[in-house]
Design a protein around this motif. Structure first.
Motif, PDB file in Angstrom:
ATOM      1  N   LEU A   1       0.938  -1.115   0.116  1.00 13.82           N
ATOM      2  CA  LEU A   1      -0.331   0.035   0.038  1.00 13.82           C
ATOM      3  C   LEU A   1       0.987   1.360  -0.008  1.00 13.82           C
ATOM      4  O   LEU A   1       1.749   1.527   0.802  1.00 13.82           O
ATOM      5  N   VAL A   2       0.730   2.035  -1.052  1.00 11.25           N
ATOM      6  CA  VAL A   2       1.718   3.287  -1.438  1.00 11.25           C
ATOM      7  C   VAL A   2       0.478   4.425  -0.813  1.00 11.25           C
ATOM      8  O   VAL A   2      -0.237   4.723  -1.820  1.00 11.25           O
ATOM      9  N   VAL A   3       0.916   5.196   0.354  1.00 13.29           N
ATOM     10  CA  VAL A   3      -0.085   6.416   0.464  1.00 13.29           C
ATOM     11  C   VAL A   3       0.567   7.574   0.437  1.00 13.29           C
ATOM     12  O   VAL A   3       1.706   7.976   1.256  1.00 13.29           O
ATOM     13  N   ASP A   4      -0.022   8.587  -0.043  1.00 10.92           N
ATOM     14  CA  ASP A   4       0.341  10.143  -0.233  1.00 10.92           C
ATOM     15  C   ASP A   4       0.184  10.705   1.347  1.00 10.92           C
ATOM     16  O   ASP A   4      -0.825  10.444   2.001  1.00 10.92           O
ATOM     17  N   GLN A   5       1.151  11.343   1.677  1.00 16.19           N
ATOM     18  CA  GLN A   5       1.021  12.054   2.883  1.00 16.19           C
ATOM     19  C   GLN A   5       1.249  13.622   2.790  1.00 16.19           C
ATOM     20  O   GLN A   5       1.622  14.250   3.612  1.00 16.19           O
ATOM     21  N   SER A   6       0.763  14.098   1.776  1.00 18.76           N
ATOM     22  CA  SER A   6       1.012  15.721   1.227  1.00 18.76           C
ATOM     23  C   SER A   6       0.344  16.580   2.268  1.00 18.76           C
ATOM     24  O   SER A   6      -0.948  15.998   2.593  1.00 18.76           O
TER      25      SER A   6
END
Length: 293
Positions: free
Chosen positions: A28-33
């Protein structure tokens, strides 16, 4: 509903039929911007991601977690018995500037093709973002650096600057969007303009996008399915704040638009925070059902 019986993976696919689902290796690849926090999506994203991992089995499946902002990091290396550790890792994440999506995919590729990957498992990357790529890791002036594009410039013709020593950039705490921090943790970020020599100007944003496409192609070349999830307003006044659905469909190879020879994934879209949890749940359900056929 996914059912686990005597070491077999079984999913109900009809009222009178069941089908065996192979074990799954998933990253799972999650954007944390920081834009997620600005739209009130950070808390709901965490809830949605934590619920999604419950669709997979600690004993039979393997799951890893990668996050990305200005840089990417391995939050949890793919393994069995992942639920507790991945849940804690998600809880410990905080928003940070920039969207270095290519680095997120690169680290996902490291996990999904690494020594822990199983030959008989179905391999999947689930990628979430709420915006367009605004940072990329590359060589600038002969050194490994991360360059950033200014998110408030719709023309994409200016660059926010660059950061030295990418692996030492802090995680989960503010680093300054455009402010320079020369001498502090060896981060240096001058503001560049279109008038300057390369890699100034539009190179930053185009490079960030092209690196995402390249990394996704490398993942799919390893027979890995990519599912992408977008959050955002497609009618936002600033085009840089709109999710790049065309890019996400290319990443996932939806309808084989990237290559007829690569695994065909799917792209999902949540137009608002209210739909986020349902979309994450739908991805997990669709994935399990698809793998039963």
């Amino acid at each position: 509903v996914l059912i686990r019986l005597v070491g077999a993976d079984i999913v109900q696919v009809a009222s009178t039929a069941t089908a065996v689902v192979p074990p799954i290796d998933l990253v799972l690849v999650v954007d944390q911007s920081t834009s997620l926090s600005a739209m009130g999506a950070w808390g709901p994203l965490k809830i949605a991601a934590k619920e999604m991992i419950t669709f997979f089995d600690d004993d039979l499946d393997q799951l890893g977690l990668v996050s990305f902002g200005v840089r990417a990091t391995h939050r949890h290396h793919m393994s069995h018995d992942f639920t507790y550790d991945v849940t804690r890792a998600i809880d410990g994440m905080s928003p940070i500037f920039w969207t270095n999506a290519a680095e997120g995919l690169r680290l996902a590729r490291e996990q999904i093709t690494g020594l822990d990957a199983r030959e008989r498992a179905i391999k999947v990357v689930i990628f979430f973002t709420d915006g367009q790529p605004t940072a990329a890791r590359t060589r600038v002036g002969g050194e490994d650096r991360i360059i950033t594009a200014r998110d408030h410039d719709p023309t994409g013709r200016t660059i926010g600057g660059y950061y030295n020593n990418p692996d030492r950039i802090p995680l989960d705490r503010p680093i300054g969007a455009h402010g320079c921090r020369s001498g502090q943790e060896r981060i240096f970020c001058p503001v560049w303009t279109e008038a300057g020599p390369g890699p100034h100007g539009p190179v930053a944003r185009s490079l960030a996008r092209s690196k995402v496409i390249s990394e996704a192609a490398l993942i799919r070349a390893e027979d890995v399915f990519i599912y992408t999830i977008a959050l955002g307003n497609p009618n936002a006044a600033n085009p840089l704040m709109r999710p790049d659905l065309d890019l996400l469909r290319l990443i996932s190879n939806e309808h084989e638009i990237a290559s007829p020879d690569d695994p065909r994934g799917r792209t999902y879209f949540a137009p608002s925070v209210a739909e986020l949890k349902a979309v994450f749940r739908q991805v997990a359900q669709d994935l399990v059902v698809r793998l039963s056929h």
